[in-house]
Design a protein around this motif. Structure first.
Motif, PDB file in Angstrom:
ATOM      1  N   TYR A 106       0.822  -1.213   0.000  1.00 48.76           N
ATOM      2  CA  TYR A 106       0.000   0.000   0.000  1.00 48.76           C
ATOM      3  C   TYR A 106       0.854   1.260   0.000  1.00 48.76           C
ATOM      4  N   PHE A 107       0.215   2.369  -0.357  1.00 51.63           N
ATOM      5  CA  PHE A 107       0.810   3.688  -0.211  1.00 51.63           C
ATOM      6  C   PHE A 107      -0.321   4.661   0.117  1.00 51.63           C
ATOM      7  N   VAL A 108       0.015   5.755   0.804  1.00 49.19           N
ATOM      8  CA  VAL A 108      -0.986   6.754   1.185  1.00 49.19           C
ATOM      9  C   VAL A 108      -0.562   8.128   0.682  1.00 49.19           C
ATOM     10  N   LEU A 109      -1.462   8.769  -0.033  1.00 51.16           N
ATOM     11  CA  LEU A 109      -1.303  10.160  -0.452  1.00 51.16           C
ATOM     12  C   LEU A 109      -2.409  10.958   0.231  1.00 51.16           C
ATOM     13  N   PHE A 122       0.232   3.122  10.251  1.00 47.86           N
ATOM     14  CA  PHE A 122       0.744   3.121   8.888  1.00 47.86           C
ATOM     15  C   PHE A 122       2.243   3.422   8.883  1.00 47.86           C
ATOM     16  N   ASP A 123       2.969   2.757   8.007  1.00 45.91           N
ATOM     17  CA  ASP A 123       4.410   2.937   7.873  1.00 45.91           C
ATOM     18  C   ASP A 123       4.700   4.335   7.322  1.00 45.91           C
ATOM     19  N   LYS A 124       5.486   5.131   8.037  1.00 47.31           N
ATOM     20  CA  LYS A 124       5.746   6.504   7.607  1.00 47.31           C
ATOM     21  C   LYS A 124       6.480   6.555   6.272  1.00 47.31           C
ATOM     22  N   LYS A 125       7.146   5.462   5.880  1.00 52.32           N
ATOM     23  CA  LYS A 125       7.829   5.419   4.590  1.00 52.32           C
ATOM     24  C   LYS A 125       6.848   5.207   3.440  1.00 52.32           C
ATOM     25  N   ARG A 126       5.587   4.949   3.782  1.00 50.98           N
ATOM     26  CA  ARG A 126       4.561   4.753   2.761  1.00 50.98           C
ATOM     27  C   ARG A 126       3.508   5.864   2.828  1.00 50.98           C
ATOM     28  N   VAL A 219       9.450  11.631  -3.640  1.00 50.84           N
ATOM     29  CA  VAL A 219      10.170  10.688  -4.495  1.00 50.84           C
ATOM     30  C   VAL A 219       9.604   9.276  -4.330  1.00 50.84           C
ATOM     31  N   GLU A 220       9.363   8.865  -3.074  1.00 50.85           N
ATOM     32  CA  GLU A 220       8.818   7.527  -2.814  1.00 50.85           C
ATOM     33  C   GLU A 220       7.459   7.339  -3.487  1.00 50.85           C
ATOM     34  N   TYR A 221       6.652   8.379  -3.466  1.00 52.50           N
ATOM     35  CA  TYR A 221       5.339   8.328  -4.113  1.00 52.50           C
ATOM     36  C   TYR A 221       5.476   8.119  -5.614  1.00 52.50           C
ATOM     37  N   GLU A 222       6.347   8.881  -6.266  1.00 52.54           N
ATOM     38  CA  GLU A 222       6.537   8.744  -7.709  1.00 52.54           C
ATOM     39  C   GLU A 222       7.117   7.376  -8.066  1.00 52.54           C
ATOM     40  N   VAL A 223       8.047   6.890  -7.259  1.00 51.97           N
ATOM     41  CA  VAL A 223       8.622   5.555  -7.492  1.00 51.97           C
ATOM     42  C   VAL A 223       7.539   4.497  -7.370  1.00 51.97           C
ATOM     43  N   ARG A 229       2.639   0.737 -12.373  1.00 50.85           N
ATOM     44  CA  ARG A 229       1.967   1.371 -13.513  1.00 50.85           C
ATOM     45  C   ARG A 229       0.997   0.433 -14.243  1.00 50.85           C
ATOM     46  N   ASP A 230       1.353  -0.847 -14.372  1.00 44.44           N
ATOM     47  CA  ASP A 230       0.521  -1.777 -15.139  1.00 44.44           C
ATOM     48  C   ASP A 230      -0.087  -2.878 -14.271  1.00 44.44           C
TER      49      ASP A 230
END
Length: 298
Positions: A106-109, A122-126, A219-223, A229-230
């Protein structure tokens, strides 16, 4: 109607279970659903004195009031920051959301600045807090690209007003006393680098400091987006309005349009329309986000 809602919640649970990854896009509506409301009983409990004196009826308006002194300004804002950053949310919504995705990639924006994700586990790196954090100060100029944690400074301001702080960080006013509406001048926050006044690290103009932590998260978000992507990704948007739609909503629409394996999900009080191009990939659920999330983990 209830049956339709149940079907949508079951479908969402299935989508998340089957997904390779989940990205959460969270706006102010999620924290509102979790109980962080800026009006009514909660406002009256902590700001009835300011309301009587100046006539405003919600925390947001009080935050923009032109106080005559910085001592009064920070009396108001220290309470505001404490109850919306250091106290726990009244409901378990963020913890429920973490239970839903903790076993996933997962990731959080988020545009929220109340730190609820990290407090829920939640993991602060995410996490990417795009608009700042109530728990950080920056220089008003700013003289440097640094921020400073403010918990101890805010705590001292709170105690100087006559409050005590309970076991769960709740503010307690001793019986028979009234809170002071100003703080001592020596508690006014000053920049450790240049001595100018400090202010909240909140995006409101071009002086917002994007510090090292912010840059790393960007940067982590864009990575993360590039790596997924697919893949079969659920873009889970919760409580996002149209104040800054380009940060989450429009970005999610674009990502889903470009990835035919992705699903766009919107949880909001009102059902919203989505672009025709991604309708077949979308699931829109109107209603109380806190109850919907609780239903997903029950």
């Amino acid at each position: 109607m209830e049956n339709i809602m149940d079907e949508k919640v079951l479908l969402l649970k299935e989508k998340i279970d089957q997904a390779d990854a989940v990205i959460i896009g969270a706006g102010a509506g999620l924290s509102t659903a979790a109980g962080f409301v800026y009006t009514g009983e909660r406002f009256g409990r902590y700001f009835s004195d300011f309301s009587r004196k100046y006539g405003f009826r919600d925390m947001y308006t009080g935050g923009f009031f032109p106080y005559k002194t910085q001592e009064e300004f920070w009396a108001y804002w220290s309470r505001y920051i404490w109850i919306n950053r250091y106290m726990d949310a009244p409901k378990s919504t963020y913890s429920d959301l973490f239970q839903l995705v903790k076993g996933k990639d997962y990731f959080v924006l988020t545009t929220n600045v109340d730190h609820c994700f990290q407090k829920a586990g939640f993991d602060k790196k995410r996490l990417f807090y795009t608009q700042g954090d109530y728990g950080l100060f920056q220089c008003t100029k700013p003289c440097c690209r640094k921020t400073w944690g403010n918990e101890h400074m805010i705590r001292d301001m709170i105690l100087a007003q006559g409050y005590t702080i309970g076991e769960h960080n709740e503010l307690i006013l001793p019986e028979g006393t009234e809170a002071k509406m100003s703080i001592p001048a020596e508690l006014l926050p000053k920049c450790p680098n240049c001595g100018r006044p400090l202010t909240m690290n909140l995006r409101s103009d071009n002086k917002f400091v994007e510090d090292e932590g912010w840059q790393t998260a960007a940067v982590e978000y864009e990575v993360w987006l590039t790596e997924h992507r697919d893949r079969k990704v659920v873009f889970l948007e919760i409580g996002v309005g149209y104040n800054t739609p380009g940060i989450i909503k429009y970005t999610f629409w674009q990502q889903v349009y470009q990835n035919k394996n992705a699903t766009y999900v919107c949880l909001n009080m009102e059902e919203e329309r989505v672009p025709e191009e991604i309708q077949a990939q979308s699931l829109i659920i109107g209603g109380d986000s806190a109850e919907i999330i609780k239903g997903l983990v029950s």
